[in-house]
Design a protein around this motif. Structure first.
Motif, PDB file in Angstrom:
ATOM      1  N   ALA A 193      -3.980  -0.866   5.172  1.00 20.97           N
ATOM      2  CA  ALA A 193      -5.299  -0.898   5.814  1.00 20.97           C
ATOM      3  C   ALA A 193      -6.397  -1.491   4.944  1.00 20.97           C
ATOM      4  CB  ALA A 193      -5.699   0.531   6.229  1.00 20.97           C
ATOM      5  N   ASP A 194      -6.334  -1.294   3.636  1.00 20.57           N
ATOM      6  CA  ASP A 194      -7.423  -1.655   2.732  1.00 20.57           C
ATOM      7  C   ASP A 194      -7.122  -2.991   2.047  1.00 20.57           C
ATOM      8  OD1 ASP A 194      -9.253  -1.910   0.657  1.00 20.57           O
ATOM      9  OD2 ASP A 194      -9.191   0.215   0.118  1.00 20.57           O
ATOM     10  N   PRO A 195      -7.866  -4.070   2.373  1.00 19.05           N
ATOM     11  CA  PRO A 195      -7.588  -5.378   1.764  1.00 19.05           C
ATOM     12  C   PRO A 195      -7.656  -5.364   0.247  1.00 19.05           C
ATOM     13  CG  PRO A 195      -9.046  -5.620   3.659  1.00 19.05           C
ATOM     14  CD  PRO A 195      -8.939  -4.152   3.385  1.00 19.05           C
ATOM     15  N   GLU A 196      -8.607  -4.615  -0.320  1.00 24.70           N
ATOM     16  CA  GLU A 196      -8.728  -4.570  -1.779  1.00 24.70           C
ATOM     17  C   GLU A 196      -7.510  -3.916  -2.411  1.00 24.70           C
ATOM     18  OE1 GLU A 196     -11.757  -2.811  -5.221  1.00 24.70           O
ATOM     19  OE2 GLU A 196     -12.379  -2.869  -3.114  1.00 24.70           O
ATOM     20  N   PHE A 197      -7.054  -2.814  -1.830  1.00 28.31           N
ATOM     21  CA  PHE A 197      -5.865  -2.138  -2.343  1.00 28.31           C
ATOM     22  C   PHE A 197      -4.647  -3.052  -2.224  1.00 28.31           C
ATOM     23  CE2 PHE A 197      -2.206   0.640  -2.332  1.00 28.31           C
ATOM     24  CZ  PHE A 197      -2.524   1.640  -3.239  1.00 28.31           C
ATOM     25  N   ALA A 198      -4.540  -3.761  -1.094  1.00 23.82           N
ATOM     26  CA  ALA A 198      -3.413  -4.671  -0.896  1.00 23.82           C
ATOM     27  C   ALA A 198      -3.405  -5.767  -1.967  1.00 23.82           C
ATOM     28  CB  ALA A 198      -3.469  -5.288   0.496  1.00 23.82           C
ATOM     29  N   ARG A 199      -4.583  -6.287  -2.313  1.00 29.29           N
ATOM     30  CA  ARG A 199      -4.654  -7.323  -3.348  1.00 29.29           C
ATOM     31  C   ARG A 199      -4.213  -6.775  -4.699  1.00 29.29           C
ATOM     32  NH1 ARG A 199      -9.182  -9.048  -0.275  1.00 29.29           N
ATOM     33  NH2 ARG A 199     -10.590  -7.679  -1.455  1.00 29.29           N
ATOM     34  N   LEU A 200      -4.586  -5.537  -5.008  1.00 29.88           N
ATOM     35  CA  LEU A 200      -4.150  -4.918  -6.256  1.00 29.88           C
ATOM     36  C   LEU A 200      -2.636  -4.751  -6.291  1.00 29.88           C
ATOM     37  CD1 LEU A 200      -6.894  -2.159  -6.697  1.00 29.88           C
ATOM     38  CD2 LEU A 200      -6.627  -4.258  -8.044  1.00 29.88           C
ATOM     39  N   ALA A 201      -2.030  -4.601  -5.121  1.00 32.54           N
ATOM     40  CA  ALA A 201      -0.579  -4.456  -5.028  1.00 32.54           C
ATOM     41  C   ALA A 201       0.134  -5.804  -4.979  1.00 32.54           C
ATOM     42  CB  ALA A 201      -0.217  -3.640  -3.791  1.00 32.54           C
ATOM     43  N   GLY A 202      -0.641  -6.906  -4.983  1.00 30.33           N
ATOM     44  CA  GLY A 202      -0.037  -8.228  -5.035  1.00 30.33           C
ATOM     45  C   GLY A 202       0.045  -8.956  -3.710  1.00 30.33           C
ATOM     46  N   PHE A 203      -0.634  -8.440  -2.681  1.00 36.78           N
ATOM     47  CA  PHE A 203      -0.610  -9.079  -1.369  1.00 36.78           C
ATOM     48  C   PHE A 203      -2.013  -9.585  -1.029  1.00 36.78           C
ATOM     49  CE2 PHE A 203       2.584  -5.648  -1.300  1.00 36.78           C
ATOM     50  CZ  PHE A 203       3.718  -6.411  -1.112  1.00 36.78           C
ATOM     51  N   ASP A 204      -2.072 -10.689  -0.309  1.00 40.50           N
ATOM     52  CA  ASP A 204      -3.393 -11.237  -0.002  1.00 40.50           C
ATOM     53  C   ASP A 204      -4.087 -10.499   1.133  1.00 40.50           C
ATOM     54  OD1 ASP A 204      -1.895 -12.149   2.101  1.00 40.50           O
ATOM     55  OD2 ASP A 204      -2.244 -14.279   1.754  1.00 40.50           O
ATOM     56  N   ARG A 205      -3.356  -9.638   1.825  1.00 38.89           N
ATOM     57  CA  ARG A 205      -3.942  -8.807   2.872  1.00 38.89           C
ATOM     58  C   ARG A 205      -2.994  -7.644   3.147  1.00 38.89           C
ATOM     59  NH1 ARG A 205      -1.718 -13.344   5.178  1.00 38.89           N
ATOM     60  NH2 ARG A 205      -0.541 -13.147   7.130  1.00 38.89           N
ATOM     61  N   PRO A 206      -3.446  -6.608   3.881  1.00 39.34           N
ATOM     62  CA  PRO A 206      -2.575  -5.458   4.146  1.00 39.34           C
ATOM     63  C   PRO A 206      -1.305  -5.861   4.896  1.00 39.34           C
ATOM     64  CG  PRO A 206      -4.859  -4.889   4.585  1.00 39.34           C
ATOM     65  CD  PRO A 206      -4.831  -6.368   4.344  1.00 39.34           C
ATOM     66  N   ILE A 207      -0.226  -5.159   4.597  1.00 38.72           N
ATOM     67  CA  ILE A 207       1.067  -5.420   5.240  1.00 38.72           C
ATOM     68  C   ILE A 207       1.359  -4.320   6.259  1.00 38.72           C
ATOM     69  CG2 ILE A 207       1.939  -6.640   3.219  1.00 38.72           C
ATOM     70  CD1 ILE A 207       3.579  -4.128   2.532  1.00 38.72           C
ATOM     71  N   LEU A 208       2.270  -4.623   7.181  1.00 32.36           N
ATOM     72  CA  LEU A 208       2.679  -3.632   8.179  1.00 32.36           C
ATOM     73  C   LEU A 208       3.629  -2.616   7.540  1.00 32.36           C
ATOM     74  CD1 LEU A 208       2.421  -3.050  11.276  1.00 32.36           C
ATOM     75  CD2 LEU A 208       4.636  -4.194  11.530  1.00 32.36           C
ATOM     76  N   HIS A 209       3.579  -1.388   8.002  1.00 31.46           N
ATOM     77  CA  HIS A 209       4.515  -0.362   7.554  1.00 31.46           C
ATOM     78  C   HIS A 209       5.954  -0.796   7.863  1.00 31.46           C
ATOM     79  CE1 HIS A 209       0.712   1.594   8.617  1.00 31.46           C
ATOM     80  NE2 HIS A 209       1.023   2.600   7.840  1.00 31.46           N
ATOM     81  N   GLY A 210       6.853  -0.591   6.913  1.00 32.80           N
ATOM     82  CA  GLY A 210       8.260  -0.884   7.181  1.00 32.80           C
ATOM     83  C   GLY A 210       8.800  -0.065   8.334  1.00 32.80           C
ATOM     84  N   LEU A 211       8.376   1.202   8.422  1.00 30.96           N
ATOM     85  CA  LEU A 211       8.874   2.049   9.503  1.00 30.96           C
ATOM     86  C   LEU A 211       8.300   1.663  10.858  1.00 30.96           C
ATOM     87  CD1 LEU A 211       9.049   5.597   7.874  1.00 30.96           C
ATOM     88  CD2 LEU A 211      10.959   4.155   8.640  1.00 30.96           C
ATOM     89  N   CYS A 212       7.204   0.902  10.868  1.00 28.15           N
ATOM     90  CA  CYS A 212       6.702   0.369  12.132  1.00 28.15           C
ATOM     91  C   CYS A 212       7.628  -0.747  12.614  1.00 28.15           C
ATOM     92  CB  CYS A 212       5.277  -0.127  11.978  1.00 28.15           C
ATOM     93  SG  CYS A 212       4.528  -0.692  13.527  1.00 28.15           S
TER      94      CYS A 212
END
Length: 284
Positions: A193-212
């Motif tokens: 959900a959080d673009p900033e957190f996603a960038r810290l994790a190495g992604f340019d934007r939030p990703i979908l849940h694997g379980l989704c």
């Protein structure tokens, strides 16, 4: 060593109550993209309380619990959550999940495998109600940097698809806001959900849940191969092979066999980059 295998396997299972109702089921289905077209009789089975049935993958969110993360708190396991990946998921149904219910879930570590540079922890959760067992759920947790302790390597979960064209290929769009809706079923990880957190994790934007993605693929099999009958599903297992972003499209290929359907799930926009692999639905 952060993982004490003997201690983890000997730890007393944890129990927790699970309670859910039709609104929880409807919210989960909507989070998978159900309800399009809104008046389609096939979609109303997922969205209208008077016609509702329960997709078996609902077992992964029933009670809005996080059995996977709770299982990592057992004695003998002290790992850096930043090194943890959800490697695979299997749900085995003992009977159809009711639209509303109360159950007791028992969770613990069923196995720890040594993959060399990583460890794989298998967390097993079993749910039962007053009428007996409902489901068994196995989550395989991949922990980077925790292997090499001399343990068993464990079984291979590889499931090769047949060397023929799939009987069915369907595409399921992921809405831009779908991760925001899905997380209301209990997985609040800001990575989705959080673009900033996603960038810290190495992604340019939030990703979908694997379980989704996992639930979306099962819905496609139920709707395409099983004539919309969720009660025919006996078990469903997958390996999480890659990420997918909201706004992309899942391409789901299905090979129908006697008593099972094998499938692959990829991102249509990224040259069929794998999302789910070694995926099998066992059914009647």
């Amino acid at each position: 060593m952060p993982i004490d295998v003997a201690k983890a396997l000997a730890a007393e299972p944890r129990t927790a109550p699970l309670v859910w109702g039709h609104k929880d089921v409807q919210l989960y289905h909507l989070g998978l993209g159900a309800g399009v077209p809104a008046t389609d009789p096939g979609e109303l089975r997922y969205t209208l309380e008077s016609k509702l049935h329960v997709l078996p993958s609902f077992a992964t969110v029933a009670g809005a619990g996080m059995a996977m993360m709770g299982g990592l708190a057992v004695p003998g396991i002290e790992v850096d959550l930043a090194a943890v990946l959800h490697g695979g998921q299997t749900v085995t149904l003992h009977r159809p999940i009711p639209v509303s219910g109360e159950a007791t879930q028992t969770s613990g570590v069923s196995a720890v495998y040594d993959k060399g540079k990583a460890a794989v922890i298998v967390l097993r959760s079993e749910a039962s109600d007053a009428d007996g067992p409902l489901w068994t759920s196995d989550s395989s947790i991949f922990v980077r940097g925790e292997g090499g302790f001399g343990g068993e390597r464990g079984p291979s979960a590889r499931s090769e698809v047949p060397g023929r064209e799939p009987e069915f290929t369907v595409e399921r769009p992921i809405r831009e806001e779908q991760a925001l809706l899905y997380r209301l079923s209990g997985d609040w990880n800001p990575l989705h959900a959080d673009p900033e957190f996603a960038r810290l994790a190495g992604f340019d934007r939030p990703i979908l849940h694997g379980l989704c993605s996992y639930g979306m693929a099962l819905k496609a099999v139920v709707d395409t191969v099983l004539d919309g009958d969720v009660t025919r599903v006996k078990s469903y297992g997958t390996r999480f092979a890659g990420i997918v972003f909201p706004g992309e499209t899942l391409r789901i290929r299905m090979w129908a066999e006697e008593g099972r359907t094998r499938l692959t799930v990829t991102s249509a926009e990224r040259d069929d980059a794998p999302v789910l692999a070694d995926t099998v639905v066992e059914h009647s």
